[in-house]
Design a protein around this motif. Structure first.
Motif, PDB file in Angstrom:
ATOM      1  N   THR A   1       0.557  -1.220  -0.339  1.00 51.62           N
ATOM      2  CA  THR A   1      -0.346   0.144   0.284  1.00 51.62           C
ATOM      3  C   THR A   1       0.699   1.325   0.028  1.00 51.62           C
ATOM      4  OG1 THR A   1      -1.775  -1.232   0.977  1.00 51.62           O
ATOM      5  CG2 THR A   1      -1.529   1.061   1.266  1.00 51.62           C
ATOM      6  N   THR A   2       1.982   1.046   1.081  1.00 50.05           N
ATOM      7  CA  THR A   2       2.832   2.140   0.603  1.00 50.05           C
ATOM      8  C   THR A   2       3.173   2.774  -0.741  1.00 50.05           C
ATOM      9  OG1 THR A   2       3.083   2.102   3.310  1.00 50.05           O
ATOM     10  CG2 THR A   2       5.025   3.124   2.275  1.00 50.05           C
ATOM     11  N   PHE A   3       3.423   1.743  -1.274  1.00 49.46           N
ATOM     12  CA  PHE A   3       4.732   2.356  -2.778  1.00 49.46           C
ATOM     13  C   PHE A   3       3.841   2.243  -3.718  1.00 49.46           C
ATOM     14  CE2 PHE A   3       6.049  -0.187  -6.440  1.00 49.46           C
ATOM     15  CZ  PHE A   3       7.432   0.286  -6.507  1.00 49.46           C
ATOM     16  N   CYS A   4       2.488   1.521  -3.655  1.00 51.17           N
ATOM     17  CA  CYS A   4       1.606   2.289  -4.346  1.00 51.17           C
ATOM     18  C   CYS A   4       1.114   3.361  -4.442  1.00 51.17           C
ATOM     19  CB  CYS A   4       0.205   1.164  -4.531  1.00 51.17           C
ATOM     20  SG  CYS A   4       0.516  -0.525  -5.011  1.00 51.17           S
ATOM     21  N   ASN A   5       0.754   3.935  -3.060  1.00 46.43           N
ATOM     22  CA  ASN A   5       0.705   5.225  -2.883  1.00 46.43           C
ATOM     23  C   ASN A   5       1.860   6.417  -3.529  1.00 46.43           C
ATOM     24  OD1 ASN A   5      -2.351   3.900  -1.814  1.00 46.43           O
ATOM     25  ND2 ASN A   5      -1.752   4.631  -0.025  1.00 46.43           N
ATOM     26  N   LEU A   6       2.388   5.891  -2.988  1.00 46.27           N
ATOM     27  CA  LEU A   6       3.350   7.197  -3.175  1.00 46.27           C
ATOM     28  C   LEU A   6       3.454   7.001  -4.581  1.00 46.27           C
ATOM     29  CD1 LEU A   6       5.640   9.088  -2.496  1.00 46.27           C
ATOM     30  CD2 LEU A   6       7.324   6.799  -2.653  1.00 46.27           C
ATOM     31  N   MET A   7       4.059   5.824  -5.943  1.00 43.62           N
ATOM     32  CA  MET A   7       3.940   5.781  -7.118  1.00 43.62           C
ATOM     33  C   MET A   7       2.634   6.385  -7.410  1.00 43.62           C
ATOM     34  SD  MET A   7       6.900   4.628  -7.365  1.00 43.62           S
ATOM     35  CE  MET A   7       7.519   4.790  -6.032  1.00 43.62           C
ATOM     36  N   GLU A   8       1.665   6.463  -7.021  1.00 37.43           N
ATOM     37  CA  GLU A   8       0.287   6.736  -7.570  1.00 37.43           C
ATOM     38  C   GLU A   8       0.338   8.509  -7.488  1.00 37.43           C
ATOM     39  OE1 GLU A   8      -3.773   5.063  -6.394  1.00 37.43           O
ATOM     40  OE2 GLU A   8      -2.629   3.158  -6.449  1.00 37.43           O
ATOM     41  N   GLU A   9       1.000   8.925  -6.587  1.00 35.18           N
ATOM     42  CA  GLU A   9       1.101  10.460  -5.505  1.00 35.18           C
ATOM     43  C   GLU A   9       1.959  10.996  -6.513  1.00 35.18           C
ATOM     44  OE1 GLU A   9       1.924  13.501  -2.479  1.00 35.18           O
ATOM     45  OE2 GLU A   9       2.360  11.350  -2.108  1.00 35.18           O
ATOM     46  N   CYS A  10       2.573  10.417  -6.756  1.00 32.61           N
ATOM     47  CA  CYS A  10       3.820  10.906  -8.225  1.00 32.61           C
ATOM     48  C   CYS A  10       3.318  10.927  -9.224  1.00 32.61           C
ATOM     49  CB  CYS A  10       5.283  10.163  -7.657  1.00 32.61           C
ATOM     50  SG  CYS A  10       6.626  10.539  -8.872  1.00 32.61           S
ATOM     51  N   GLN A  11       2.718  10.082  -9.799  1.00 36.10           N
ATOM     52  CA  GLN A  11       1.963  10.649 -10.789  1.00 36.10           C
ATOM     53  C   GLN A  11       1.346  11.131 -11.267  1.00 36.10           C
ATOM     54  OE1 GLN A  11       1.454   5.939 -13.027  1.00 36.10           O
ATOM     55  NE2 GLN A  11       1.954   5.710 -11.580  1.00 36.10           N
ATOM     56  N   LYS A  12       0.293  11.932 -10.196  1.00 32.86           N
ATOM     57  CA  LYS A  12      -0.671  12.197 -10.036  1.00 32.86           C
ATOM     58  C   LYS A  12       0.085  14.017 -10.686  1.00 32.86           C
ATOM     59  CE  LYS A  12      -4.474  14.988  -7.298  1.00 32.86           C
ATOM     60  NZ  LYS A  12      -4.939  14.623  -6.209  1.00 32.86           N
ATOM     61  N   GLU A  13       1.064  14.369  -9.789  1.00 34.47           N
ATOM     62  CA  GLU A  13       1.605  15.485  -9.716  1.00 34.47           C
ATOM     63  C   GLU A  13       2.771  16.234 -10.842  1.00 34.47           C
ATOM     64  OE1 GLU A  13       1.495  17.575  -7.142  1.00 34.47           O
ATOM     65  OE2 GLU A  13      -0.039  16.732  -6.310  1.00 34.47           O
ATOM     66  N   MET A  14       3.080  14.864 -11.305  1.00 33.68           N
ATOM     67  CA  MET A  14       3.962  15.133 -12.478  1.00 33.68           C
ATOM     68  C   MET A  14       3.153  14.982 -13.729  1.00 33.68           C
ATOM     69  SD  MET A  14       7.576  14.113 -12.092  1.00 33.68           S
ATOM     70  CE  MET A  14       8.468  13.639 -12.343  1.00 33.68           C
ATOM     71  N   LYS A  15       1.820  14.757 -13.773  1.00 35.28           N
ATOM     72  CA  LYS A  15       0.553  15.003 -14.667  1.00 35.28           C
ATOM     73  C   LYS A  15       0.592  16.181 -14.771  1.00 35.28           C
ATOM     74  CE  LYS A  15      -4.417  13.666 -17.004  1.00 35.28           C
ATOM     75  NZ  LYS A  15      -4.604  12.935 -16.770  1.00 35.28           N
ATOM     76  N   ALA A  16       0.844  16.969 -13.660  1.00 32.51           N
ATOM     77  CA  ALA A  16      -0.279  18.371 -13.395  1.00 32.51           C
ATOM     78  C   ALA A  16       1.126  19.144 -14.067  1.00 32.51           C
ATOM     79  CB  ALA A  16      -0.613  18.596 -12.358  1.00 32.51           C
ATOM     80  N   LEU A  17       2.369  18.463 -13.805  1.00 27.45           N
ATOM     81  CA  LEU A  17       3.475  19.683 -14.655  1.00 27.45           C
ATOM     82  C   LEU A  17       3.217  18.944 -16.094  1.00 27.45           C
ATOM     83  CD1 LEU A  17       5.726  21.755 -13.727  1.00 27.45           C
ATOM     84  CD2 LEU A  17       7.082  18.941 -13.914  1.00 27.45           C
ATOM     85  N   THR A  18       3.174  18.329 -16.538  1.00 30.85           N
ATOM     86  CA  THR A  18       3.472  18.132 -17.816  1.00 30.85           C
ATOM     87  C   THR A  18       2.090  19.132 -18.775  1.00 30.85           C
ATOM     88  OG1 THR A  18       4.103  15.514 -17.555  1.00 30.85           O
ATOM     89  CG2 THR A  18       3.617  16.478 -19.825  1.00 30.85           C
TER      90      THR A  18
END
Length: 344
Positions: free
Chosen positions: A148-165
């Motif tokens: 859960t910890t790993f997946c939540n962090l990777m999902e949060e990263c993708q969300k933030e990277m998408k907004a920046l992109t």
């Protein structure tokens, strides 16, 4: 013959400084007059009022740049970097539990670009699209909290990277005199955005003979944009005509933006699809993570009509990301050449 050569030099006489070498034995440091420091990709503050213009110039000249004040928190970037190090520190047999299938794109393995080269790469990667739930269960079958910890962090990263992109993509379009309405598939503020993206965690282990190995060979990305966070360890290099390979110096907190082949096509060749590579290190383990962003897989990408006219005709035939990825896997860096209309 000698006279004609002499006359050539007579027409372009040298000054004294270009005729008399230094007394090199008397120097303990290199004077400013002899220091050759290559330029590097621009570092652009996204809060700068001129950010749009600076990004357009960087896209045309370099095909890559770094951004600061990008809105992705350092706390998140540090957590993802630490998680990346932690992941690649797992025993080899544990990582192989999430080995990418032969026809797949997600999971653990060597970079997919390894098919471009006659030699193998000194690197490993873990790629995901959305939540890596399936692979996390393979990696930590008896540790649901770890999953859960790993997946939540990777999902949060993708969300933030998408907004920046998407923020950077809008600025790029504006620098070309376009708006988001010129791309039917790119509607970041409407909720109908059907773009696709991958998140890749990359590892370049310590190498005993770095001059004999390569982390990532020279290549251009298939994507629209690749958004990369690199560690403080140098390794990324971009190629510039007349200057050769230039290191992309790590800037604390900055994120690197690379222009891919599809953006090069979309801009009708105005934006440079940067050739880049990753070197390895003898004393430090280098990690990075990259958000690889593109259109819906079936969307045909071609030069935008507003960027073409009778004097500037389209340079490339239409292609979708799905077919182009396949072509790139087969033909490597020659795939784009096959789309150039002058070759048809």
């Amino acid at each position: 013959m000698m006279n004609s050569i002499t006359n050539s030099y007579k027409n372009t006489p040298n000054s004294l400084v270009h005729r008399v070498p230094l007394d090199f034995n008397s120097l303990v440091s290199v004077p400013d007059s002899h220091e050759w420091v290559a330029e590097s990709v621009p570092v652009i503050d996204l809060c700068d009022p001129n950010a749009k213009t600076l990004i357009g110039e960087a896209c045309e000249k370099w095909g890559a740049f770094q951004v600061t004040n990008h809105g992705v928190s350092m706390e998140l970037l540090n957590r993802v970097e630490l998680e990346t190090i932690r992941f690649f520190s797992l025993p080899a047999n544990r990582k192989l539990c999430a080995l990418r299938s032969p026809e797949g794109i997600t999971g653990y393995g060597v970079p997919r670009t390894s098919t471009y080269y006659p030699k193998l790469l000194w690197s490993e990667c873990f790629t995901m699209m959305g939540s890596p739930t399936h692979h996390a269960a393979q990696l930590w079958p008896d540790q649901p909290h770890r999953q859960t910890t790993f997946c939540n962090l990777m999902e949060e990263c993708q969300k933030e990277m998408k907004a920046l992109t998407e923020r950077v993509m809008e600025l790029m379009l504006e620098s070309l005199g376009l708006t988001v309405d010129d791309l039917k598939w790119f509607k970041p503020k409407t909720g109908s955005n059907k773009t696709q993206a991958l998140l890749a965690l990359n590892s370049y282990p310590i190498c005993p003979e770095p001059e004999r190995a390569m982390g990532l060979g020279p290549h251009r990305d298939t994507s629209m944009l690749t958004v990369l966070y690199q560690s403080s360890c140098r390794g990324l290099q971009v190629f510039q005509d007349e200057m050769g390979w230039i290191p992309v110096q790590p800037v604390p907190g900055a994120i690197v933006i690379n222009i891919g082949d599809l953006m090069h096509i979309l801009s009708n060749g105005r934006f440079n699809n940067v050739l880049h590579r990753a070197m390895v290190n003898k004393t430090r383990h280098r990690v990075s993570f990259a958000y690889i962003y593109g259109p819906p897989s079936d969307e045909l990408i071609s030069p935008l009509p507003k960027l073409t006219n009778d004097n500037n005709p389209p340079l490339y035939s239409p292609v979708n990301w799905k077919d182009y990825i396949y072509s790139k896997q087969v033909h490597g860096n020659n795939a784009l050449h096959a789309l150039h209309l002058t070759n048809h």
